[in-house]
Design a protein around this motif. Structure first.
Motif, PDB file in Angstrom:
ATOM      1  N   GLY A 169       0.760  -1.240   0.000  1.00  0.00           N
ATOM      2  CA  GLY A 169       0.000   0.000   0.000  1.00  0.00           C
ATOM      3  C   GLY A 169       0.793   1.294   0.000  1.00  0.00           C
ATOM      4  O   GLY A 169       0.221   2.367   0.214  1.00  0.00           O
ATOM      5  N   PHE A 170       2.090   1.235  -0.236  1.00  0.00           N
ATOM      6  CA  PHE A 170       2.855   2.470  -0.378  1.00  0.00           C
ATOM      7  C   PHE A 170       2.481   3.143  -1.687  1.00  0.00           C
ATOM      8  O   PHE A 170       2.022   2.491  -2.620  1.00  0.00           O
ATOM      9  CB  PHE A 170       4.358   2.183  -0.355  1.00  0.00           C
ATOM     10  N   THR A 171       2.655   4.454  -1.754  1.00  0.00           N
ATOM     11  CA  THR A 171       2.384   5.187  -2.987  1.00  0.00           C
ATOM     12  C   THR A 171       3.690   5.794  -3.502  1.00  0.00           C
ATOM     13  O   THR A 171       4.573   6.137  -2.709  1.00  0.00           O
ATOM     14  CB  THR A 171       1.354   6.315  -2.760  1.00  0.00           C
ATOM     15  N   PRO A 172       3.800   5.944  -4.803  1.00  0.00           N
ATOM     16  CA  PRO A 172       5.020   6.537  -5.369  1.00  0.00           C
ATOM     17  C   PRO A 172       5.150   8.008  -4.967  1.00  0.00           C
ATOM     18  O   PRO A 172       4.147   8.713  -4.843  1.00  0.00           O
ATOM     19  CB  PRO A 172       4.815   6.424  -6.882  1.00  0.00           C
ATOM     20  N   THR A 173       6.375   8.435  -4.745  1.00  0.00           N
ATOM     21  CA  THR A 173       6.668   9.832  -4.444  1.00  0.00           C
ATOM     22  C   THR A 173       7.929  10.240  -5.184  1.00  0.00           C
ATOM     23  O   THR A 173       8.701   9.386  -5.625  1.00  0.00           O
ATOM     24  CB  THR A 173       6.917  10.052  -2.935  1.00  0.00           C
ATOM     25  N   ASP A 174       8.135  11.519  -5.307  1.00  0.00           N
ATOM     26  CA  ASP A 174       9.417  11.996  -5.802  1.00  0.00           C
ATOM     27  C   ASP A 174      10.401  11.939  -4.628  1.00  0.00           C
ATOM     28  O   ASP A 174      10.040  12.258  -3.493  1.00  0.00           O
ATOM     29  CB  ASP A 174       9.303  13.442  -6.294  1.00  0.00           C
ATOM     30  N   ALA A 175      11.578  11.508  -4.884  1.00  0.00           N
ATOM     31  CA  ALA A 175      12.592  11.440  -3.844  1.00  0.00           C
ATOM     32  C   ALA A 175      13.942  11.650  -4.485  1.00  0.00           C
ATOM     33  O   ALA A 175      14.090  11.558  -5.702  1.00  0.00           O
ATOM     34  CB  ALA A 175      12.544  10.086  -3.134  1.00  0.00           C
ATOM     35  N   GLY A 176      14.908  11.901  -3.675  1.00  0.00           N
ATOM     36  CA  GLY A 176      16.264  12.082  -4.164  1.00  0.00           C
ATOM     37  C   GLY A 176      17.223  11.197  -3.397  1.00  0.00           C
ATOM     38  O   GLY A 176      16.911  10.733  -2.303  1.00  0.00           O
ATOM     39  N   LEU A 177      18.370  10.967  -3.987  1.00  0.00           N
ATOM     40  CA  LEU A 177      19.355  10.081  -3.384  1.00  0.00           C
ATOM     41  C   LEU A 177      20.750  10.539  -3.799  1.00  0.00           C
ATOM     42  O   LEU A 177      20.968  10.867  -4.972  1.00  0.00           O
ATOM     43  CB  LEU A 177      19.107   8.639  -3.867  1.00  0.00           C
ATOM     44  N   ILE A 178      21.659  10.573  -2.869  1.00  0.00           N
ATOM     45  CA  ILE A 178      23.064  10.812  -3.157  1.00  0.00           C
ATOM     46  C   ILE A 178      23.824   9.554  -2.751  1.00  0.00           C
ATOM     47  O   ILE A 178      23.759   9.135  -1.593  1.00  0.00           O
ATOM     48  CB  ILE A 178      23.623  12.017  -2.369  1.00  0.00           C
ATOM     49  N   ARG A 179      24.505   8.932  -3.696  1.00  0.00           N
ATOM     50  CA  ARG A 179      25.324   7.760  -3.379  1.00  0.00           C
ATOM     51  C   ARG A 179      26.603   8.266  -2.705  1.00  0.00           C
ATOM     52  O   ARG A 179      27.356   9.039  -3.283  1.00  0.00           O
ATOM     53  CB  ARG A 179      25.641   6.965  -4.628  1.00  0.00           C
ATOM     54  N   LEU A 180      26.834   7.842  -1.479  1.00  0.00           N
ATOM     55  CA  LEU A 180      27.987   8.312  -0.715  1.00  0.00           C
ATOM     56  C   LEU A 180      29.200   7.389  -0.847  1.00  0.00           C
ATOM     57  O   LEU A 180      30.311   7.813  -0.601  1.00  0.00           O
ATOM     58  CB  LEU A 180      27.617   8.460   0.752  1.00  0.00           C
ATOM     59  N   ARG A 181      28.994   6.157  -1.204  1.00  0.00           N
ATOM     60  CA  ARG A 181      30.108   5.188  -1.390  1.00  0.00           C
ATOM     61  C   ARG A 181      29.810   4.265  -2.534  1.00  0.00           C
ATOM     62  O   ARG A 181      28.746   3.919  -2.829  1.00  0.00           O
ATOM     63  CB  ARG A 181      30.311   4.329  -0.149  1.00  0.00           C
TER      64      ARG A 181
END
Length: 136
Positions: A124-136
């Protein structure tokens, strides 16, 4: 799996580091580690759900917390022998229900693309805009 052998769920259930490290290694396909899961969840989590079947830890999900209104679902795991029976969905639903009873307003999750149907359709989760920075 019969009704008599249905796994049980427990919010903030007890576990040993050894059994959770073994489950994590199996589910995430890495070498066995010696992490202090008990210390980690007690310091940083709103709670967690343990699933036991015949006394063995067979599933787990962690609800990390920012101390405010945001909770984060992490490390959803079910042992291989019990997959495809809806048990991971039960784990996530229990975690969501327990989180609803707290002061949290949001439960976030991120996941690999192959888990999209599970989290969106089964849980039941809904899609959202999100961001991610790969740190390693």
């Amino acid at each position: 799996m019969t009704e008599a052998t249905t796994p049980t769920l427990e919010w903030r259930g007890a576990f040993t580091n050894a059994e959770l490290n073994a489950l994590h290694a199996e589910c995430f396909e890495h070498r066995l580690l010696d992490d202090d899961w008990w210390g980690q969840v007690n310091r940083h989590s709103l709670g967690w759900v343990c699933m036991r079947h015949n006394g063995l830890l067979t599933g787990f999900v962690n609800v990390a917390w920012d101390g405010g209104v945001h909770a984060f679902l992490l490390d959803t795991m079910v042992t291989g022998a019990l997959r495809r029976h809806g048990l991971a969905t039960r784990l996530v639903r229990e975690a969501a229900q327990q989180t609803r009873q707290s002061a949290c307003e949001w439960l976030h999750v991120d996941f690999d693309p192959h888990l999209k149907d599970f989290y969106f359709n089964a849980c039941g989760f809904t899609p959202t805009d999100a961001g991610l920075i790969r740190l390693r």
